[in-house]
Motif scaffolding. Structure first.
Motif, mmCIF file in Angstrom:
data_model
loop_
_atom_site.group_PDB
_atom_site.id
_atom_site.type_symbol
_atom_site.label_atom_id
_atom_site.label_comp_id
_atom_site.label_asym_id
_atom_site.label_seq_id
_atom_site.Cartn_x
_atom_site.Cartn_y
_atom_site.Cartn_z
ATOM 1 N N VAL A 40 0.668 -1.124 -0.056
ATOM 2 C CA VAL A 40 -0.089 0.111 0.027
ATOM 3 C C VAL A 40 0.833 1.197 -0.024
ATOM 4 C CG1 VAL A 40 -1.607 1.235 1.137
ATOM 5 C CG2 VAL A 40 -1.934 -1.280 1.050
ATOM 6 N N PRO A 41 1.931 1.321 0.670
ATOM 7 C CA PRO A 41 2.708 2.853 0.786
ATOM 8 C C PRO A 41 3.412 2.590 -0.416
ATOM 9 C CG PRO A 41 2.959 1.466 2.945
ATOM 10 C CD PRO A 41 2.107 0.586 1.998
ATOM 11 N N PHE A 42 3.828 1.471 -1.154
ATOM 12 C CA PHE A 42 4.588 1.734 -2.428
ATOM 13 C C PHE A 42 3.633 2.161 -3.424
ATOM 14 C CE2 PHE A 42 5.473 -0.589 -6.446
ATOM 15 C CZ PHE A 42 6.606 0.047 -6.606
ATOM 16 N N LEU A 43 2.285 1.728 -3.519
ATOM 17 C CA LEU A 43 1.667 2.234 -4.293
ATOM 18 C C LEU A 43 1.106 3.694 -4.095
ATOM 19 C CD1 LEU A 43 -1.001 -0.908 -4.828
ATOM 20 C CD2 LEU A 43 0.742 -0.272 -6.279
ATOM 21 N N HIS A 44 1.325 3.883 -3.120
ATOM 22 C CA HIS A 44 0.613 5.413 -2.605
ATOM 23 C C HIS A 44 1.804 6.321 -3.093
ATOM 24 C CE1 HIS A 44 -0.751 8.828 -0.375
ATOM 25 N NE2 HIS A 44 0.506 8.986 0.230
ATOM 26 N N SER A 45 3.047 5.769 -3.169
ATOM 27 C CA SER A 45 4.143 6.792 -3.571
ATOM 28 C C SER A 45 3.896 6.963 -5.105
ATOM 29 C CB SER A 45 5.675 6.198 -3.340
ATOM 30 O OG SER A 45 5.686 4.708 -3.822
ATOM 31 N N LEU A 46 3.766 5.945 -5.906
ATOM 32 C CA LEU A 46 3.333 5.887 -7.496
ATOM 33 C C LEU A 46 2.306 6.410 -7.815
ATOM 34 C CD1 LEU A 46 4.919 2.252 -8.137
ATOM 35 C CD2 LEU A 46 6.128 4.381 -8.259
ATOM 36 N N TYR A 47 1.097 6.091 -6.923
ATOM 37 C CA TYR A 47 -0.132 6.530 -7.694
ATOM 38 C C TYR A 47 -1.089 7.099 -6.387
ATOM 39 C CZ TYR A 47 1.222 3.192 -11.079
ATOM 40 O OH TYR A 47 1.851 2.407 -11.858
ATOM 41 N N PRO A 48 -0.732 8.159 -5.939
ATOM 42 C CA PRO A 48 -1.326 8.791 -4.754
ATOM 43 C C PRO A 48 -2.865 9.038 -4.783
ATOM 44 C CG PRO A 48 0.166 10.468 -5.829
ATOM 45 C CD PRO A 48 0.307 9.283 -6.704
ATOM 46 N N GLU A 49 -3.207 9.082 -5.843
ATOM 47 C CA GLU A 49 -4.817 9.467 -6.077
ATOM 48 C C GLU A 49 -5.561 7.737 -6.149
ATOM 49 O OE1 GLU A 49 -6.094 12.272 -5.786
ATOM 50 O OE2 GLU A 49 -4.236 13.394 -5.580
ATOM 51 N N THR A 50 -4.905 6.918 -6.630
ATOM 52 C CA THR A 50 -5.694 5.854 -6.922
ATOM 53 C C THR A 50 -5.167 4.556 -6.187
ATOM 54 O OG1 THR A 50 -4.569 5.607 -8.959
ATOM 55 C CG2 THR A 50 -6.566 6.647 -8.942
ATOM 56 N N ASP A 51 -4.005 4.725 -5.361
ATOM 57 C CA ASP A 51 -3.575 3.750 -4.627
ATOM 58 C C ASP A 51 -4.371 2.709 -4.108
ATOM 59 O OD1 ASP A 51 -4.267 5.714 -2.749
ATOM 60 O OD2 ASP A 51 -2.456 5.744 -1.928
#
Length: 407
Positions: free
Chosen positions: A154-165
């Motif tokens: 989840v934090p990894f996806l947040h760093s890449l796609y902060p709007e749709t993580d």
């Protein structure tokens, strides 16, 4: 009747993956997804906590019914039904645009978990009756694997796609759930002992539900459910509220998840050898200490202590309480006793998130964790009152065949 030929290790591997989807992704992962989903849906902590409660409500209202259905349908069919509901829930949560829509499919996740986990445990304790602690431990370690994956993902996806993580997270869970469904379809078989059920004495649920030892274990499991789900849902938010970075907090959760992968089978094996009661007392004492740590030290060190200790003991506590619930009655009633204890667990998970979410908005995170510590201390006291298996056997004067459900 125990089958002469036991299933292969693939049963345990499949059980671990079912637990990963049904427990970790469908229940525990919400706590890591919550901060980002909360922003995406523009809701308060009270409303976010209520979403967790809605999932627990779905679990609560169907868990005992699921046990009855699995007896009639067969465990395999019940597990497939539950995983299908979970998959539908994941898919729709990834596209949700409103709180009401989210509520419907969070509720569905709870129903799916009820139809999945209890039948799964039933299958495995029938295939592996002599090693039930170890086997349940391996299955529960699947939840630890899921916590590790979620804490890292989840934090990894947040760093890449902060709007749709958070939406991407639910979609990944959906894909993995489909794959696990296929594994269950190809590998799991119902135990042969089901064929002899018609020749056995009738099950008397009332005797199980009123047995004081069963009730004690069920109350312990209820407290475990209440405190664990509360911390799981709000730990990430607590750490962010105290100023920790999202990726650092996620790493701590992931480390705890890694430790819990080994924790569950290790504690299950230890309790098989040393006795469930002694091992459970030790594990729950450590669990209580871990809860106190962030109360006294709401900083990186306190959270690290909490998550490390919980990683070492928490899934072990689940394993031992679950196994203990099956040992308070004659083996033929083990599944019924487990489903009854699980009902208490579901009640704890139902009331925990809503009360915590409501209170956090007014009194903060520390007060909620303090209350969790008080509940844990009460459960620790109850463990001291549960008889050992030897004490239980020697205290019985009526044989099961004459109507007594105990060993």
């Amino acid at each position: 009747m125990v089958p002469e030929q036991k299933p292969s290790y693939l049963y345990i591997l499949t059980g671990m993956l079912v637990s990963l989807v049904a427990i970790s992704f469908a229940r525990l992962a919400y706590g890591v997804v919550l901060p980002f989903m909360k922003e995406g849906l523009s809701i308060s902590y009270k409303m976010a906590g209520l979403l967790g409660t809605i999932t627990s409500l779905g679990y609560l209202v169907t868990v005992m019914f699921a046990g009855v259905v699995s007896t009639k349908w067969g465990e395999k069919r019940a597990i497939l039904c539950g995983l299908s509901l979970i998959t539908i829930g994941f898919l729709n949560l990834s596209y949700t645009a409103s709180y009401i829509y989210s509520s419907i499919f969070m509720f569905l996740l709870g129903i799916g978990t009820a139809f999945t986990f209890t039948p799964l445990i039933s299958v495995l304790i029938q295939w592996f009756p002599a090693q039930r602690g170890l086997v349940i431990g391996f299955v529960n370690s699947g939840a630890g694997i899921g916590v590790f994956i979620t804490g890292a993902l989840v934090p990894f996806l947040h760093s890449l796609y902060p709007e749709t993580d958070w939406r991407i997270t639910w979609r990944i869970f959906c894909i993995l759930s489909v794959l696990v469904c296929l594994m269950v379809l190809l590998i799991i078989k119902n135990p042969p002992m089901k064929k002899t059920a018609a020749t056995e004495p009738p099950v008397l649920p009332r005797q199980i539900y009123t047995d004081r030892n069963v009730i004690r274990v069920a109350l312990i499991y209820g407290v475990v459910g209440l405190t664990y789900i509360t911390q799981s849902i709000f730990m990430m938010s607590f750490m962010l509220d105290e100023g920790l970075k999202a990726q650092h907090a996620g790493k701590l959760i992931a480390i705890g998840g890694i430790l819990s992968i080994l924790s569950s089978p290790i504690w299950g094996g230890i309790s098989d050898r040393l006795g469930r009661k002694s091992a459970l007392l030790l594990a729950m004492a450590f669990n209580l200490l871990s809860t106190i740590a962030p109360i006294l030290m709401p900083n990186s060190f306190g959270f690290t202590v909490n998550l490390l200790i919980q990683g070492i003991v928490n899934t072990g506590v689940f394993t031992m309480v679950q196994t203990l619930s099956t040992e308070q009655v004659h083996p033929r009633y083990a599944t019924l006793s487990f489903s009854y204890a699980t009902f208490y667990f579901a009640v704890g998970q139902f009331i925990g998130p809503t009360l915590a979410g409501l209170a956090i908005d007014y009194v903060g995170f520390t007060s909620i964790f303090s209350l969790s510590a008080v509940w844990m201390a009460a459960a620790l006291y109850l463990v001291t009152k549960v008889p050992t298996k030897t004490e239980l056997q020697t205290s019985m004067s009526i044989e099961p065949e004459k109507g007594n459900v105990n060993i």
